[in-house]
Every structure is written in C-alpha cells, then in structure tokens.
Design a protein around this motif. Sequence first.
Motif, PDB file in Angstrom:
ATOM      1  N   MET A 184       0.836  -1.197   0.000  1.00 52.55           N
ATOM      2  CA  MET A 184       0.000   0.000   0.000  1.00 52.55           C
ATOM      3  C   MET A 184       0.876   1.254   0.000  1.00 52.55           C
ATOM      4  SD  MET A 184      -2.911   1.471  -0.094  1.00 52.55           S
ATOM      5  CE  MET A 184      -4.189   0.258   0.263  1.00 52.55           C
ATOM      6  N   LYS A 185       1.956   1.232   0.769  1.00 53.79           N
ATOM      7  CA  LYS A 185       2.888   2.367   0.768  1.00 53.79           C
ATOM      8  C   LYS A 185       3.450   2.595  -0.629  1.00 53.79           C
ATOM      9  CE  LYS A 185       4.615   1.407   5.448  1.00 53.79           C
ATOM     10  NZ  LYS A 185       5.827   0.996   6.195  1.00 53.79           N
ATOM     11  N   LEU A 186       3.826   1.490  -1.273  1.00 49.66           N
ATOM     12  CA  LEU A 186       4.391   1.577  -2.618  1.00 49.66           C
ATOM     13  C   LEU A 186       3.363   2.138  -3.593  1.00 49.66           C
ATOM     14  CD1 LEU A 186       6.431   1.002  -4.861  1.00 49.66           C
ATOM     15  CD2 LEU A 186       5.688  -1.388  -4.834  1.00 49.66           C
ATOM     16  N   ALA A 187       2.124   1.636  -3.515  1.00 52.93           N
ATOM     17  CA  ALA A 187       1.073   2.103  -4.433  1.00 52.93           C
ATOM     18  C   ALA A 187       0.841   3.598  -4.284  1.00 52.93           C
ATOM     19  CB  ALA A 187      -0.214   1.331  -4.178  1.00 52.93           C
ATOM     20  N   LYS A 188       0.781   4.066  -3.051  1.00 52.56           N
ATOM     21  CA  LYS A 188       0.540   5.499  -2.824  1.00 52.56           C
ATOM     22  C   LYS A 188       1.698   6.336  -3.352  1.00 52.56           C
ATOM     23  CE  LYS A 188      -2.539   5.097   1.174  1.00 52.56           C
ATOM     24  NZ  LYS A 188      -2.729   5.372   2.616  1.00 52.56           N
ATOM     25  N   ASN A 190       3.838   5.481  -5.670  1.00 52.85           N
ATOM     26  CA  ASN A 190       3.867   5.344  -7.124  1.00 52.85           C
ATOM     27  C   ASN A 190       2.827   6.241  -7.790  1.00 52.85           C
ATOM     28  OD1 ASN A 190       4.559   4.252  -9.615  1.00 52.85           O
ATOM     29  ND2 ASN A 190       4.665   2.172  -8.814  1.00 52.85           N
ATOM     30  N   PHE A 191       1.612   6.245  -7.253  1.00 45.81           N
ATOM     31  CA  PHE A 191       0.550   7.073  -7.816  1.00 45.81           C
ATOM     32  C   PHE A 191       0.895   8.555  -7.738  1.00 45.81           C
ATOM     33  CE2 PHE A 191      -3.695   4.717  -8.284  1.00 45.81           C
ATOM     34  CZ  PHE A 191      -3.059   3.564  -8.710  1.00 45.81           C
ATOM     35  N   LYS A 192       1.487   8.980  -6.606  1.00 46.18           N
ATOM     36  CA  LYS A 192       1.844  10.397  -6.462  1.00 46.18           C
ATOM     37  C   LYS A 192       2.834  10.816  -7.534  1.00 46.18           C
ATOM     38  CE  LYS A 192       1.112  10.770  -1.471  1.00 46.18           C
ATOM     39  NZ  LYS A 192       1.751  10.906  -0.140  1.00 46.18           N
ATOM     40  N   PHE A 193       3.672   9.888  -7.932  1.00 42.22           N
ATOM     41  CA  PHE A 193       4.681  10.216  -8.933  1.00 42.22           C
ATOM     42  C   PHE A 193       4.120  10.130 -10.349  1.00 42.22           C
ATOM     43  CE2 PHE A 193       8.621   9.553 -11.341  1.00 42.22           C
ATOM     44  CZ  PHE A 193       9.383  10.591 -10.830  1.00 42.22           C
ATOM     45  N   PHE A 278      12.054   9.542 -13.367  1.00 40.47           N
ATOM     46  CA  PHE A 278      12.722   8.442 -12.677  1.00 40.47           C
ATOM     47  C   PHE A 278      12.178   8.348 -11.257  1.00 40.47           C
ATOM     48  CE2 PHE A 278      15.566   9.758 -16.032  1.00 40.47           C
ATOM     49  CZ  PHE A 278      15.970   8.547 -16.590  1.00 40.47           C
ATOM     50  N   PHE A 279      11.778   7.124 -10.890  1.00 42.36           N
ATOM     51  CA  PHE A 279      11.139   6.896  -9.593  1.00 42.36           C
ATOM     52  C   PHE A 279      11.923   5.849  -8.815  1.00 42.36           C
ATOM     53  CE2 PHE A 279       8.126   4.188  -7.171  1.00 42.36           C
ATOM     54  CZ  PHE A 279       7.687   5.129  -6.245  1.00 42.36           C
ATOM     55  N   TYR A 280      12.100   6.118  -7.517  1.00 40.69           N
ATOM     56  CA  TYR A 280      12.824   5.180  -6.658  1.00 40.69           C
ATOM     57  C   TYR A 280      12.033   4.992  -5.371  1.00 40.69           C
ATOM     58  CZ  TYR A 280      16.242   3.924  -3.013  1.00 40.69           C
ATOM     59  OH  TYR A 280      16.884   3.349  -1.952  1.00 40.69           O
ATOM     60  N   PHE A 281      11.882   3.735  -4.973  1.00 39.07           N
ATOM     61  CA  PHE A 281      11.182   3.420  -3.723  1.00 39.07           C
ATOM     62  C   PHE A 281      11.945   2.324  -3.015  1.00 39.07           C
ATOM     63  CE2 PHE A 281       8.233   0.952  -1.161  1.00 39.07           C
ATOM     64  CZ  PHE A 281       7.534   1.943  -0.470  1.00 39.07           C
ATOM     65  N   SER A 282      12.227   2.537  -1.728  1.00 44.26           N
ATOM     66  CA  SER A 282      12.972   1.559  -0.951  1.00 44.26           C
ATOM     67  C   SER A 282      12.270   1.298   0.369  1.00 44.26           C
ATOM     68  CB  SER A 282      14.393   2.080  -0.684  1.00 44.26           C
ATOM     69  OG  SER A 282      15.076   1.231   0.217  1.00 44.26           O
ATOM     70  N   ASP A 283      12.177   0.020   0.738  1.00 47.61           N
ATOM     71  CA  ASP A 283      11.599  -0.346   2.022  1.00 47.61           C
ATOM     72  C   ASP A 283      12.136  -1.721   2.416  1.00 47.61           C
ATOM     73  OD1 ASP A 283       9.580  -1.458   3.994  1.00 47.61           O
ATOM     74  OD2 ASP A 283       8.766   0.557   3.697  1.00 47.61           O
ATOM     75  N   PHE A 468      12.538   2.092 -10.006  1.00 47.13           N
ATOM     76  CA  PHE A 468      13.437   1.136  -9.358  1.00 47.13           C
ATOM     77  C   PHE A 468      12.917   0.948  -7.933  1.00 47.13           C
ATOM     78  CE2 PHE A 468      17.836   0.836  -7.183  1.00 47.13           C
ATOM     79  CZ  PHE A 468      17.768  -0.543  -7.139  1.00 47.13           C
ATOM     80  N   ILE A 469      12.470  -0.269  -7.618  1.00 49.21           N
ATOM     81  CA  ILE A 469      11.838  -0.563  -6.336  1.00 49.21           C
ATOM     82  C   ILE A 469      12.643  -1.668  -5.658  1.00 49.21           C
ATOM     83  CG2 ILE A 469       9.727  -1.415  -5.239  1.00 49.21           C
ATOM     84  CD1 ILE A 469       8.295  -0.324  -7.842  1.00 49.21           C
ATOM     85  N   THR A 470      13.057  -1.442  -4.412  1.00 47.01           N
ATOM     86  CA  THR A 470      13.982  -2.384  -3.789  1.00 47.01           C
ATOM     87  C   THR A 470      13.905  -2.338  -2.269  1.00 47.01           C
ATOM     88  OG1 THR A 470      16.324  -3.013  -3.661  1.00 47.01           O
ATOM     89  CG2 THR A 470      15.841  -0.667  -3.814  1.00 47.01           C
TER      90      THR A 470
END
Length: 881
Positions: A184-188, A190-193, A278-283, A468-470
């Motif tokens: 859910m964190k990733l979806a939110k 991602n959508f904002k971007f 370019f989008f980056y998400f890390s968790d 890039f999601i990692t």
Amino acid sequence: MRLFRFLLLFLGMLILYGCRSMKEREQDIMKGMAFELKSDPNIIFGKLENGFRYALMNNAYPEKRIAMALNFDVGSVMEEEQERGLAHFLEHMAFRGSKHFPNGNIVEHMQKLGIAFGQNFNAHTSFLTTCYELDLPNDSLETVDTALSAFRDVCDGLNLLENDMNQERGVILAEKRDHNNVFMKLAKSNFKFALKGTIIPYRFPIGKTNVIQSASANDLRHFYEKWYLPERMFLVAIGNVDVKRFEEKIKEIFNDLALRKKPVDVNTGEVESQKRQFFYFSDPDLSATSVEISAISPNLFPVDKYEARRHCMMMNWIANILQERLRDKKSENPSLFSAGEISFVQNFLRTNHSIFGVEITCEYKNWQECLGLLEQEMRKICRYGISLGELQRQKEASLNYAEQYMLAAKTCHSEKLVRELITCYDEKKQFLSPIDRYELVKILNADITPDDCQRELQKIWKNLYISFITDHAIENAHPAIESIFKQSEAITVLPNDHEILGNFAYEHFETPYREIVQKNYIEDLGITQLTLANGITVNLKPTDFKQNQIQFALTLGHGALTDYPHSKQGIFFVTKQTFVKSGLKKNPWKELSKLLTSKCIQINFDIDERSFNCFGTCDRKNLPFGLQLMTAYLLDPGFEERALFEVREALKPIYQDREKSPSSVISDQYRKFITSNNIIFGLGDEQSVFSITMDDIKKLLLPIFQNEAIELTIVGDFDLEAAIQNIQDTFGALSPRSPSQNEILNSGIVTFPKETTEKSLFFMGDEKRTLSLLTFLTDDENNIQDSRYLTVLGETIGDRIRDKIRKTEGKVYSPIVDNNAMAFKNFGLFEIMLSLHPEATYDTKTELLAIIDDLKNNPISTEELDRIKLPLLNMIRDKFK
C-alpha cells in the motif's frame, strides 16, 4: 540462364502476390472501418425520466437464477479533503440499517433466502465507482422483491445512524489495518509520482484515519445526498429474467427517486506529462527488487470505435510478444530475473491517459542489467518491429479465445456477464455479443500487420516513467537510475534472429496397449469407465455444463507420501513447480509454451499427499492435442535444467520474506508448529531445498511415470466415441501397470501439538496488527459426515463472530473460519483466524472462547440453523448442476 528465368518468375510471383495482398488489405481496412460496435441485442437497456439506468438480459445459466448489481458512478475521487474515506464508509453503512431493514438485519434476512454474505451478497468501493452485488439463488417473487427493496434502500433509504457509525468505525479501521502494508505504501508513492497533477493519489478508497474516526452522521448524509443521484445509478439483472415484467418492477420501485441535489461534475485534474521521469522506492519489508519502464500517454482513441479496439488489440499483442521474448531471455539466463510482467491499460482511472508497463522482478545485484534489458527490448520493437510468426501466434490465440467465448455463450454464468457489463458501462464501451466479438477479432486479424503494431507502439513510447523498487537503501538513487538508463540507450541493438517455431513432435505414438479390456457405464452419473490393456483406467463424462469447454485430470502414484520421509526436504514442492516448465525432449519449453499459447490450452502439475496430478483445460478441437501432451510428458519429459534454475530464483524472495509478514509466518512457522514440525508442511529447510538437482527430480518421477497406476478423467463438452479413439491413440502407448490401490495412510505421520496449548510467533514488518488463530484437531477427509457437521459449525461460528466481534464491537474486518479435513488418518484442522489490533488480542480471545462455550453448552436454535444451512445447500446444489 535457367536460374535467371527462375529469379524473374519468382520476382513476378512476389509482385503479383503483393498487388493482390494490397488490394485485400484495403478491403480488410474498409471492413474494419465499417464494423459497427453495438451492444449485444439480447440486452435491453432502459432509462427512467429521473436518469436512473438499467440493463436486463435473459440468460439460461445457471437455470432459475438471477445475478444483479447496482453500480454507482461514485467513488473516492468525489471526496473533498475533509471527506477522505466517506465513499467507502457509506458502502459499509448500507449493511447497517435502512428503510426495509431497519435493525441492520439485512444479512440475516438474505441468509433466510439462501444468500450468503460475502459470496452472494457483497459490495466494493473504488476510486471511481461503488458497486453492490447480489447473486440470487432462485427467481422467486419473494427473492427478487427483497433484492430490489435492498437496492432501493441503498439509493435513498439508508438510516445512517450515529450509533451504527460508531460501531462500524472499528470495522473500517480494521480493514485499513489489514491493508496497511508495504505494498500500500508503494502504491501510494507510485501514484503520487505517475499521476502528478491529479487528486487520485490522495483519494485511496480506504480513506484517512482521522476522517474515519471523526466523521459524523451529518457528514455522511451530506455526501450521500450529494452523490447518490439517480443519474449516477445503473442496475443490471441477468438470468431467468422476464424482461417486460422486470422493467415494470424497476419503474414501480425506482421511478420516484428524486434528484436531491443538483448533479456535480468531478474534476480529478490533468496528468502532468513529462518526457522522462525516474522513480525510486525503498523499504526493508520488500522481499525482492523490481525495475519497470512505463509509457504514460494521452488516449489516442477516447471514443469506443473500431480504431480504439484496434489500438487496444495491438497493444495487448505487443505485451504478449514482449512477455514471450522475456521468457526466452530468462531461458537463456535463468538467474538474471525471476519474473516479468507486461500490461496495457487504456484510459487509466479515467485520466484520459493510457499506460503500457513492463516490469521485471530480480535480485538487487541484477537491477542494472535488468533495466538495460527492458530498455533494449522495447527499443528493438520500436526500431525493428515484430516478426510475422510472433504476430500470427497472437492472432491465432485471440481467435481461439473469441471462438471459445462464442461457442460457450449459452453456458456463460450470469454473474460473470453482470460484471463484464458493469465494466463496459464504467469504461464507456459497448458490450458486444459473442458473435460480434468473434467477427471483430477476425476483422482485426485480417487488418493488422507487423508494421501496424510497430507504428502503434512508436506513437505511445515517448513519455517514459522508469522506476526502481527495492529493499536496499542507496544514495543518489535518481542519478544512478538515469545513468544506467542512458548507458543502455547508447548500446546499439540488433533485430532478433528470425524465429522458426517447430511443430509439435508427439502427434503419433506406437500404441501396443490400445485395446479396451473393460467398459462400464454408470447410468445415474452418466459416466463411462474404461480400462485399457495396460491397466490404465479412464472416466468419461460428456456434458454441456460448459459448452466447448473440457477439463481433464490425470492422477498417479501416492503423492507426497512416496518415499516418506524423503531425504531431500522440499523436493515435492520444487518438483511440482518445475515439471511442466521443464518441457519435452523434442519440444523444449521455449517452443512448447508458444504452442500452448496459440492453442489456448492450459496444463498444470501438482503433488498432494495422495497422488501426483496433471490437469488442465481445453476446447473441443484441442482435446486430441491435450491427450498427446499428457502422454508425451509421461513418456518423454524434458527435465531441462533451466526450469530448476528458474524455480530457485523464484524461491529466493519467498525465503527472504518468510518472517516479514503475518501471512508468510502463518504459511511457514504456524504450519510447522500445528503439525509438530512435519516436513511436508511449511517451507523446507533452505539448504536442503536449494541442493535439489534435476537428477533428484528424475529419480522421483520416472519410476512413478513408468510403473504406477494411472487414472484419467475427462469431463466436458466432447464427443464420447472420438475421445475414446483419441485416448487409445495416446495412452495406449504407456507401459503396463497394476490397478490403483487406495492405501490407508499411516496414523502417526502427522501429530497435533500435545504439550503446548498456546504459541506466539513474530514477524518483522511494521504492520501494527496481530493474527490470532484458534485451532482444533479434527478428523481426516474420510469421515465425510463429521466434515459436513464441521462445515455448518464453521459457518455458525463465523456468523456469530461477525455479529458480536465485528458488527457490535467493530474489532475485526474479515474473520476466517475454515474446516480443513486432510488425507492423513485421524488428522484435520478446524481453524478460526482473526486479524486484530494488538491491544485487542486478549479481550477478543476471551470473547471468542465465550462464543465457543456457548455453542458447546446451548443448542443452536432451529431458526439459526436453517438460516446457516440454506446458503450452504444452495452452493452444493450449484456444484451439481
């Protein structure tokens, strides 16, 4: 001189063919432009003076049943900032009390009619719509009137009482808690971007906690009266519908719906198009890394016409072709990535933008190479296009699917048709008849060329969104992603080698054991039973239950109890994941998978405690191929090492995730604990699992394939005599074996924990919730009568939990009660699982035990028992029709 004349003749043939082809192509284009997209004439559409819309259709399957839905063009994007979550809250309140069901007893009332809450009666809220669904168990006047009364109440008759809202807040917060995870964190994020410039990223349907906690009845009523307007309503009823009488009912019940407020237009904003992002998400809670390239482009064809369908078809074909190419790349280098996914969505969330997305899941160490692979593969298609063979395979598959849909139309489930029609309505598309769908695909197949597909992709592959999601945190992520992408763009790409797809190599077998030595007919079941000379038994049941659809199943051996306990822990799990995708010796998986795609046939392999199983589905014309395929897998399996490498790569994130979420802990640690650490359950020892070789799999399977009893079952729409001939021509090639033996399983294999009555298991994620399980030891699957009693008991306990812990106290969203009778002698599990806030765990445990004690000490009333049983009886009835 002879060669020169031959070349001239050949060139002349090409010129003549080219002229004829161009003329035919012009005719095909004209056919397409002239093709009228119109809704199925069997559907009656109507609109009342107040704007209320409806669609009715008579459908024979299932007989004497009606599926209904009331769809509202109202979702979370209609909310103001201080209203975030009210659309979803309102959906919940529809079950809390209304004009015809004043005490919130609508669930109990529906149960008395045989309608199960959750399965036959449910609702959901999205960004754009809210939909209430009812699958009626019969077409009686009482049932239909009750359904229409319930729907009318949703329109303008909800009570929306403060006390009911206070009880429901906890349920919604529990649902929010269940979904509050890393995805859910990733979806939110991602959508904002991706949807920058719109309010959509700030309007997820679950809403904001403070709004859910503080919203008043007046707030909810204001939203209700503002948006639940007749012109935003669409009712669908499909099944045993007397259209004329149903129309009169609709007018009688919905005609006096009034426009309580002036309709308001919704402006969600405009997507900010940029050339490249370019989008980056890390968790740390993520178990794998993924890279994705998406093209977000304005809708080229916003109106549902032939050109729009043509564009959509080409994009979906390109997605499938790219999926094939990635699968081929994976075959060449199985350790590079574990999965690839490609999708195309037209007019995403009504933003007037389409999204074509390509994603690869991989290990962190491979992300740079995988990002380059995606960029280069997409650039290849943009620059060099696709091959005629690739396109032809997609055309064949599309036509097969359309033909299957058309031939099976008379037995298409009403509930499925309702959902398809609602989707078309929401997307402003015509709901084509099965015949028109088939004709449209035929025209598109004739119209579209490889060059057309290439040009269509070039139109949209401009505004790229690279992500890039990692689970790894890296510094200066955006410059790093951009640098890798630019390095890839500087690499020259070459077209793929010309693809030559071979034919299926197993169309003919030597069949020395084709003779039928025994043949019986079981009249009351309509089953023909055969035994071939090699001892293979066959069950055949022709039925038009699903027209043009056939299911087949092959069982052999003794399953996970073969060589128990096996020295290689996890070998059964790895084998069932590997076998089908390891191909055949004469048709490697790279080739075979494409043949399966073009023929629209599905085949799977599984291993349970009792047997090894091969099963699948096909249509009438491909039954011979399905039988040839199963025979080939038994006689000549490929055992490709590549398949095992792929399974290992897919298992790596599963092992990394084994303690990161409640569900992973339940499927691993809990399963091991509740079975006293039996090696068949949970994840196997990691070192043991990853040490499994293809030789180990061969040693397990080959003796079973060559010697163990085989039972083949075919059910569906097929010609009996032709099927028998096909079986003799295939399974008659297998070696002789002894008849099946139903051995009684050893009683000591699985034991319930005796000393420990309570156990705490922990996960590492940051989700603030607890999964509470109460588990009882029951009996094995052979005790059928007890299993039936336990099913009824499970429904009763679930119902009381919903009434007490969910409805009255609002502590839980979706309780799960499951009776799991197993193959092991004297062993089964009756499980109750609740997802709770940690602070509510102790009190809820006390309340749950009180519910159990009450059932132990006080007999259930006849009224409650009948109410619980009727939906179950209807479900059983449906399975036998």
